[in-house]
Motif scaffolding. Sequence first.
Motif, PDB file in Angstrom:
ATOM      1  N   MET A 139       0.852  -1.185   0.000  1.00 17.28           N
ATOM      2  CA  MET A 139       0.000   0.000   0.000  1.00 17.28           C
ATOM      3  C   MET A 139       0.892   1.240   0.000  1.00 17.28           C
ATOM      4  SD  MET A 139      -3.155   1.233   0.133  1.00 17.28           S
ATOM      5  CE  MET A 139      -4.211  -0.034   0.871  1.00 17.28           C
ATOM      6  N   GLU A 140       0.627   2.147  -0.937  1.00 22.65           N
ATOM      7  CA  GLU A 140       1.388   3.392  -0.998  1.00 22.65           C
ATOM      8  C   GLU A 140       0.821   4.397   0.007  1.00 22.65           C
ATOM      9  OE1 GLU A 140       2.901   4.500  -5.181  1.00 22.65           O
ATOM     10  OE2 GLU A 140       0.994   3.465  -5.554  1.00 22.65           O
ATOM     11  N   VAL A 141       1.731   5.087   0.709  1.00 25.27           N
ATOM     12  CA  VAL A 141       1.355   6.097   1.700  1.00 25.27           C
ATOM     13  C   VAL A 141       2.019   7.412   1.315  1.00 25.27           C
ATOM     14  CG1 VAL A 141       1.354   6.716   4.146  1.00 25.27           C
ATOM     15  CG2 VAL A 141       1.273   4.291   3.467  1.00 25.27           C
ATOM     16  N   ASP A 142       1.222   8.511   1.292  1.00 34.35           N
ATOM     17  CA  ASP A 142       1.792   9.788   0.873  1.00 34.35           C
ATOM     18  C   ASP A 142       2.268  10.600   2.071  1.00 34.35           C
ATOM     19  OD1 ASP A 142      -0.444  10.887   2.054  1.00 34.35           O
ATOM     20  OD2 ASP A 142      -1.124  11.969   0.274  1.00 34.35           O
ATOM     21  N   ALA A 143       2.689  11.838   1.821  1.00 36.72           N
ATOM     22  CA  ALA A 143       3.283  12.676   2.863  1.00 36.72           C
ATOM     23  C   ALA A 143       2.278  13.116   3.914  1.00 36.72           C
ATOM     24  CB  ALA A 143       3.933  13.911   2.220  1.00 36.72           C
ATOM     25  N   GLU A 144       0.991  12.914   3.676  1.00 37.59           N
ATOM     26  CA  GLU A 144      -0.030  13.235   4.667  1.00 37.59           C
ATOM     27  C   GLU A 144      -0.505  11.998   5.425  1.00 37.59           C
ATOM     28  OE1 GLU A 144      -3.090  15.186   2.502  1.00 37.59           O
ATOM     29  OE2 GLU A 144      -1.947  17.030   2.236  1.00 37.59           O
ATOM     30  N   GLY A 145       0.123  10.862   5.157  1.00 37.36           N
ATOM     31  CA  GLY A 145      -0.270   9.627   5.811  1.00 37.36           C
ATOM     32  C   GLY A 145      -1.465   8.943   5.171  1.00 37.36           C
ATOM     33  N   VAL A 146      -1.849   9.376   3.971  1.00 34.75           N
ATOM     34  CA  VAL A 146      -2.994   8.800   3.275  1.00 34.75           C
ATOM     35  C   VAL A 146      -2.547   7.543   2.520  1.00 34.75           C
ATOM     36  CG1 VAL A 146      -4.738   9.156   1.484  1.00 34.75           C
ATOM     37  CG2 VAL A 146      -4.109  11.029   3.029  1.00 34.75           C
ATOM     38  N   ARG A 147      -3.240   6.434   2.757  1.00 33.65           N
ATOM     39  CA  ARG A 147      -2.984   5.202   2.010  1.00 33.65           C
ATOM     40  C   ARG A 147      -3.868   5.244   0.768  1.00 33.65           C
ATOM     41  NH1 ARG A 147      -2.475   0.497   6.659  1.00 33.65           N
ATOM     42  NH2 ARG A 147      -1.452   1.795   8.253  1.00 33.65           N
TER      43      ARG A 147
END
Length: 264
Positions: A139-147
């Motif tokens: 699962m990819e997670v971005d800089a805001e912690g969104v999966r």
Amino acid sequence: MAGSTTAERGERQQESSGPPLVRRLGRRRLRMIIVLALGFVLVAAGALWALYGSQWLRVDRVTVSGTRELTPQQVRDVARVPLGEPLASVDTDAIEARLRRKLLRIDTVDVARSWPHGITLKVTERTPVLLVQNGRNFMEVDAEGVRFAVISEPINGVPLLQLMTAQPGSATASLRRFGEGRLVRAAVSVAGSLPAAVAHETRVVKVRSYDDISLELGGNRTVAWGSAEKGSLKARTLIALMKAAPRARHFDVSVPTAPASAGS
């Protein structure tokens, strides 16, 4: 009581009727106002017809830009822009909300009318800073912690996040206290604080608790980072420590004013 004289009645009649020039100017002004009002109504009606009733200003194309992993056709399919409808009546806010709700990979999207016949969709995709393993997938997670997306292969240069939630002790207590979302955001903050040279070599960001985050680097090296606080200071301290002890295998910057290194 004596009645008014003929002369007085004539004067009053002349005063009430006004000079002929004044009467003519009043009629001209009234005609001008009526003509201008009719002209305004005709122009407004023509504009409304051109915008909503004619075939001149209708949607016949949708242009997509900014995609990386997504394809333009995927974006068009979800956007569902009503082709053939009047361009002025297209609900751009609804299109934006639909795209962000159904395509989590999209961070921002600008939906705009491109007169006379187009809608443009300018997309900015989320950038992964961490990966969370989910069975055989990631699962990819971005800089805001969104999966935001599931992929089948890890991405080179993007560290793996390990939440030690299955471990007894402090990890479980920390999870109950802070919640998984906050722990993920703390790991994301650490990943964002890493100097470029260290980030490139980081393989795993391991979270045992909110105050116990560590890194696994290439070459069997580890870094005790501590909490996500004072990330910039810890990053500078780590770079200095690595230069001072290039053969060390363990670095501790959890207290950046008292760093340590060990192993060779």
